[in-house]
Design a protein around this motif. Sequence first.
Motif, PDB file in Angstrom:
ATOM      1  N   ILE A 196       0.847  -1.204   0.000  1.00 46.78           N
ATOM      2  CA  ILE A 196       0.000   0.000   0.000  1.00 46.78           C
ATOM      3  C   ILE A 196       0.874   1.242   0.000  1.00 46.78           C
ATOM      4  N   LYS A 197       0.537   2.189  -0.849  1.00 46.33           N
ATOM      5  CA  LYS A 197       1.265   3.455  -0.912  1.00 46.33           C
ATOM      6  C   LYS A 197       0.362   4.653  -0.643  1.00 46.33           C
ATOM      7  N   ASN A 198      -0.818   4.651  -1.290  1.00 44.47           N
ATOM      8  CA  ASN A 198      -1.694   5.816  -1.241  1.00 44.47           C
ATOM      9  C   ASN A 198      -3.144   5.401  -1.057  1.00 44.47           C
ATOM     10  N   ALA A 199      -3.960   6.396  -0.698  1.00 47.71           N
ATOM     11  CA  ALA A 199      -5.409   6.186  -0.587  1.00 47.71           C
ATOM     12  C   ALA A 199      -6.131   7.435  -1.078  1.00 47.71           C
ATOM     13  N   LEU A 200      -7.343   7.236  -1.559  1.00 41.98           N
ATOM     14  CA  LEU A 200      -8.201   8.355  -1.948  1.00 41.98           C
ATOM     15  C   LEU A 200      -9.144   8.653  -0.795  1.00 41.98           C
ATOM     16  N   VAL A 201      -9.262   9.930  -0.439  1.00 38.46           N
ATOM     17  CA  VAL A 201     -10.066  10.324   0.716  1.00 38.46           C
ATOM     18  C   VAL A 201     -11.013  11.440   0.313  1.00 38.46           C
ATOM     19  N   GLY A 202     -12.278  11.303   0.669  1.00 39.91           N
ATOM     20  CA  GLY A 202     -13.254  12.338   0.371  1.00 39.91           C
ATOM     21  C   GLY A 202     -14.666  11.802   0.421  1.00 39.91           C
ATOM     22  N   LYS A 203     -15.588  12.575  -0.190  1.00 43.76           N
ATOM     23  CA  LYS A 203     -16.990  12.158  -0.237  1.00 43.76           C
ATOM     24  C   LYS A 203     -17.440  11.790  -1.637  1.00 43.76           C
ATOM     25  N   SER A 204     -16.608  12.091  -2.629  1.00 46.01           N
ATOM     26  CA  SER A 204     -16.924  11.777  -4.017  1.00 46.01           C
ATOM     27  C   SER A 204     -15.660  11.932  -4.837  1.00 46.01           C
ATOM     28  N   VAL A 205     -15.716  11.510  -6.088  1.00 45.63           N
ATOM     29  CA  VAL A 205     -14.568  11.674  -6.982  1.00 45.63           C
ATOM     30  C   VAL A 205     -14.240  13.146  -7.157  1.00 45.63           C
ATOM     31  N   GLU A 206     -15.279  13.964  -7.182  1.00 44.40           N
ATOM     32  CA  GLU A 206     -15.072  15.407  -7.379  1.00 44.40           C
ATOM     33  C   GLU A 206     -14.464  16.076  -6.146  1.00 44.40           C
ATOM     34  N   LYS A 207     -14.615  15.445  -4.994  1.00 49.53           N
ATOM     35  CA  LYS A 207     -14.143  16.043  -3.747  1.00 49.53           C
ATOM     36  C   LYS A 207     -13.227  15.071  -3.002  1.00 49.53           C
TER      37      LYS A 207
END
Length: 387
Positions: free
Chosen positions: A305-316
């Motif tokens: 594991i290197k990275n993660a996506l964090v937010g409430k949507s792809v746009e945010k």
Amino acid sequence: MFLDMVLRRNPKLIETAFYLHQKGLIDPDTYLLDLDVIMKNAENIKKEADKYNIKLYFMTKQIGRNPYISKELMYLGYEGAVAVDFKEAEILYESGVKLSHVGHLVQIPSNKIEYIISKKPEVITVYSIEKAREISNVANKFGIKQNIMLRVIDKDDILYPSQYGGFLLDNLIESAIKINELPNINIYGLTSFPCFLYSKETNNIKKTKNVDTLIKAKDLLEKNLNIKIQQMNMPSATCVASIKKIWENGGTHGEPGHALTGTTPLHAVKDEVEIPAIVYVSEISHNLKNQCFCYGGGYYRRSNIKNALVGKSVEKMNKLKVETMSMENIDYYFALLGNAPIGDTVIFSYRTQIFITRSNVAVVQGIQSNNPKIIGIYDSLGRYIRG
């Protein structure tokens, strides 16, 4: 490890992960499986295998022994499942999945042999004369002759820790003579693991020395004992890119696992036929200083594991680096560099073996047509939880 690949090659899976979690339809610590892409991957692998007359046993441990996907693979014409251990064999069979190959990588316990043989597996792999004798004794009760494969090893072969076992090539003839004397056993095939691996040097899949050992073993048995070897089973990294290599080296069977979800090491660095079809979904629990923490449960120590996506949507969403996990502690949380709002969705994509986690598995259909439907939510061992 696969995050950028998923973003580029299967962005709708990322969108669906945000949507389902933010709507409360899936919990943190859930693997999300894109059923349609998995089946397309499986179809492409089988199409390539059919060109070379390579038979396929599908491996389910990577996807949490999932019975729904297993049945779908059967409908595609796969030969049946390879059960990595007796527990997997039990849950797959009880779910209506055909058992084709049992005993590799984990031998069948003595008191489970009768159960397994009663389910009529095509072949059982054995590591010892004693286990072959046990199988013969049970097969005698059923009035059958059970096909077995011998796992053969030689010096300098690749063997992973905690997977040692098999017949030494130097002693193969002596061992095979004794096994051949057993009345209810048929030496049907040979196998090893791993037979193919991704090579950073060539940026492709190449055979290991284990393949050469299998070829030597076949020659020894057929020339010295007149035993006709009908299955040369060459698992590991079975995918579209490796099928021809199996055929070129005299293989008859492959066992796709990670290729079904497009997550072999090769798929992390090259656009192969198979498309990534799995992500891991979590949620921000809290912040502390310059870090945020999301719920764990699905960590695999070879995940890279290197990275993660964090937010409430792809746009945010933002991409945050993941702290290296400790090998000494339980993965209660993943630590990310930076802060994020509590409740935000966290999406990972990495190499996994779901069956050793405590995660849920959500099988979702219709992602690619923008109409996602949760087919079922299962635990990490293939047991149905809810729809």
